[in-house]
Design a protein around this motif. Structure first.
Motif, mmCIF file in Angstrom:
data_model
loop_
_atom_site.group_PDB
_atom_site.id
_atom_site.type_symbol
_atom_site.label_atom_id
_atom_site.label_comp_id
_atom_site.label_asym_id
_atom_site.label_seq_id
_atom_site.Cartn_x
_atom_site.Cartn_y
_atom_site.Cartn_z
ATOM 1 N N ARG A 137 1.465 7.788 17.742
ATOM 2 C CA ARG A 137 0.990 8.236 16.422
ATOM 3 C C ARG A 137 0.489 9.669 16.534
ATOM 4 N N TYR A 180 0.845 -1.203 0.000
ATOM 5 C CA TYR A 180 0.000 0.000 0.000
ATOM 6 C C TYR A 180 0.882 1.256 0.000
ATOM 7 N N ASP A 191 4.479 -2.642 12.560
ATOM 8 C CA ASP A 191 4.250 -1.431 13.363
ATOM 9 C C ASP A 191 5.580 -0.788 13.746
HETATM 10 C C1 WQD Z 1 -2.438 2.754 15.497
HETATM 11 C C2 WQD Z 1 -1.812 2.147 16.727
HETATM 12 C C3 WQD Z 1 -1.253 -0.191 16.542
HETATM 13 C C4 WQD Z 1 -5.362 -1.624 16.210
HETATM 14 C C5 WQD Z 1 -2.488 2.943 9.499
HETATM 15 C C6 WQD Z 1 -1.773 2.730 8.205
HETATM 16 C C7 WQD Z 1 -1.259 4.036 7.672
HETATM 17 C C8 WQD Z 1 -2.374 5.075 7.588
HETATM 18 C C9 WQD Z 1 -3.119 5.185 8.868
HETATM 19 C C10 WQD Z 1 -3.287 5.013 5.365
HETATM 20 C C11 WQD Z 1 -0.655 1.206 16.395
HETATM 21 C C12 WQD Z 1 -2.316 0.039 17.598
HETATM 22 C C13 WQD Z 1 -4.261 -0.796 16.358
HETATM 23 C C14 WQD Z 1 -5.664 -2.538 17.250
HETATM 24 C C15 WQD Z 1 -3.752 -1.737 18.487
HETATM 25 N N1 WQD Z 1 -3.342 4.718 6.602
HETATM 26 N N2 WQD Z 1 -3.476 -0.862 17.469
HETATM 27 N N3 WQD Z 1 -4.845 -2.559 18.348
HETATM 28 O O1 WQD Z 1 -0.887 1.471 11.798
HETATM 29 O O2 WQD Z 1 -0.528 3.846 12.635
HETATM 30 O O3 WQD Z 1 -1.555 3.485 10.432
HETATM 31 O O4 WQD Z 1 -3.544 3.886 9.310
HETATM 32 O O5 WQD Z 1 -2.431 5.591 4.769
HETATM 33 O O6 WQD Z 1 -0.708 3.775 6.426
HETATM 34 O O7 WQD Z 1 -0.689 1.846 8.438
HETATM 35 O O8 WQD Z 1 -2.862 2.959 12.428
HETATM 36 O O9 WQD Z 1 -4.931 2.655 13.705
HETATM 37 O O10 WQD Z 1 -3.859 0.642 12.623
HETATM 38 O O11 WQD Z 1 -2.744 1.696 14.584
HETATM 39 O O12 WQD Z 1 -3.042 -1.811 19.494
HETATM 40 O O13 WQD Z 1 -6.623 -3.315 17.166
HETATM 41 O O14 WQD Z 1 -2.782 1.344 17.389
HETATM 42 O O15 WQD Z 1 -0.315 -1.123 16.987
HETATM 43 O O16 WQD Z 1 0.310 1.401 17.370
HETATM 44 P P1 WQD Z 1 -1.348 2.859 11.867
HETATM 45 P P2 WQD Z 1 -3.697 1.940 13.300
#
Ligand code: WQD
Ligand code: NAD
Length: 355
Positions: free
Chosen positions: A235, A153, A303
């Protein structure tokens, strides 16, 4: 009246941006193939802005149909949201991701060129940076940070950015804003539109919202052994309405360039503030009014520790700044969730009952 074609305008960020565009006096035309959205979002946007939204159900790769839209309207600029965005899915079906995201963009750019439309705002992503902690002094992440996406992606986003840089190099009349979003969250304050993931949500807040509304049992916290104040990753969570406003700022920046001046430039859209998974968890529990069940599980592959934006460039050049807080986003997400427990598919939904 300035006319903006919005690809992917029925989706999460697109629908919020369409509202801001219409409220700012633009005429909007939405093109979306509804692969990850419902027409309901458009109906609800119309309800919010009290105006009809011109909508075409078209796949961007269908250049013939797309071309007809450009024939029919005098389009001044395009905001290009359309694309597939699930990181995990992209590792399973990378070809579909390249075909849709890169193929769709090439088709769009060709049609734009044929119609002499050379202004575009593109949805890139912080994912193009990969793990910025591998460099010294790159947190918060400035736009000059070397890129290095770690999934298909993210590769599609970087390829598209590259295509756009090459187009600009070949013809300096193009005006191209590459907006690298950090983590968009929240929903419109009306509670009428918001994020509505299909299947099991991948992202933190949509998952937490489904726990809170009783669709999932508990949140799995992916690791608490990171180097942060509580051991969970950091984040830069930005309210989707602030993000939407960033597009108006980018359009206005492009429109205000000197005559004959072109540009292709990257801007981070974030808040500049980092929050951990537990920070977000506590903020959302506060919005809901009680604690939610969670369990610490192993790290999720791919991650990274910290993705926090340096937002100086967007603040200074685009004259744009995120104003809403994570607490605001959690409140608005919970409002959207309680009003729409099944998302746009919530049965017997009467908009008027919810105002
Ligand atoms: C955030 C944090 C997880 C789910 C993604 C894409 C990125 C962008 C935005 C498009 C992390 C933690 C998550 C869960 C958890 N999208 N988490 N339990 O990975 O920062 O970014 O979305 O461009 O490209 O990768 O976002 O919301 O998935 O995760 O603990 O069930 O929450 O480990 O630290 P991410 P996320
Ligand atoms: P979304 O899936 O809600 O919206 C994307 C829209 O594009 C959907 O309505 C979908 O139906 C449409 N679409 C997809 N392929 C298409 C095609 N070939 N032709 C026409 N329409 C098509 O996603 P979103 O969260 O609103 O994201 C919008 C853009 O921002 C995407 O490009 C995404 O990669 C990017 N982005 C999103 C995030 C995020 O976390 N949501 C972060 C960074 C960047």
């Amino acid at each position: 009246m300035t006319t903006i074609l919005v690809t992917g305008g029925a989706g999460y960020i697109g629908s919020h941006t369409v509202i801001e565009l219409i409220n700012s006096g633009f005429r909007v035309i939405v093109v979306d193939n509804l692969v990850n959205a419902s027409y309901d979002s458009i109906s609800r946007v119309e309800y919010i802005v009290k105006k009809k939204v011109i909508f075409y159900e078209i796949d961007l790769r269908d250049s013939e149909k797309l071309s007809k839209v450009f024939d029919k309207y005098k389009i001044d600029a395009v905001i290009h949201f359309a694309g597939l965005k699930a990181v995990g899915e992209s590792t399973k079906i990378p070809l579909e991701y390249f075909d849709n995201n890169v193929g769709g963009t090439i088709s769009l750019l060709k049609v734009m060129k044929q119609h002499d439309v050379k202004n575009i705002v593109f949805s890139s992503s912080a994912t193009v940076y990969g793990d910025a902690t591998r460099f010294k002094d790159m947190i918060p992440i400035p736009e000059k940070c070397p890129t290095g996406p770690t999934n298909p992606y993210g590769h599609t986003k970087l390829v598209i950015e590259g295509i756009m840089r090459d187009i600009y190099a070949s013809d300096n009349k193009w005006r191209i804003a590459l907006l690298r979003y950090f983590n968009p969250i929240g929903a419109h304050q009306s509670g009428l539109i918001g994020e509505d993931p299909t299947g099991i949500p991948n992202n933190l807040l949509p998952f937490l919202a489904q726990v809170a509304i009783g669709r999932r049992q508990k949140l799995n916290v992916f690791g608490n052994d990171y180097d942060s104040h509580d051991g969970t990753p950091i984040r830069d969570y930005i309210h989707v309405v602030d993000l939407a406003k960033g597009h108006i700022a980018a359009l206005s920046y492009l429109a205000n360039l000197k005559p004959k001046e072109g540009i292709c430039r990257e801007w981070n859209l974030g808040t500049g503030k980092g929050s951990t998974v537990f920070d977000i968890y506590h903020s959302f529990c506060k919005a809901v009014g009680h604690d939610l069940p969670y369990e610490i599980v192993g790290r999720r592959s791919g991650d990274v520790l910290n993705l926090t934006a340096c937002v100086t460039r967007a603040n200074e050049e685009l004259k744009w700044k995120a104003k809403l807080t994570v607490d605001d986003a959690c409140r608005d997400l919970w409002n959207w969730t309680t009003k729409n427990p099944q998302g746009f598919a919530t049965p017997h939904y009467h908009i008027a009952d919810h105002l």
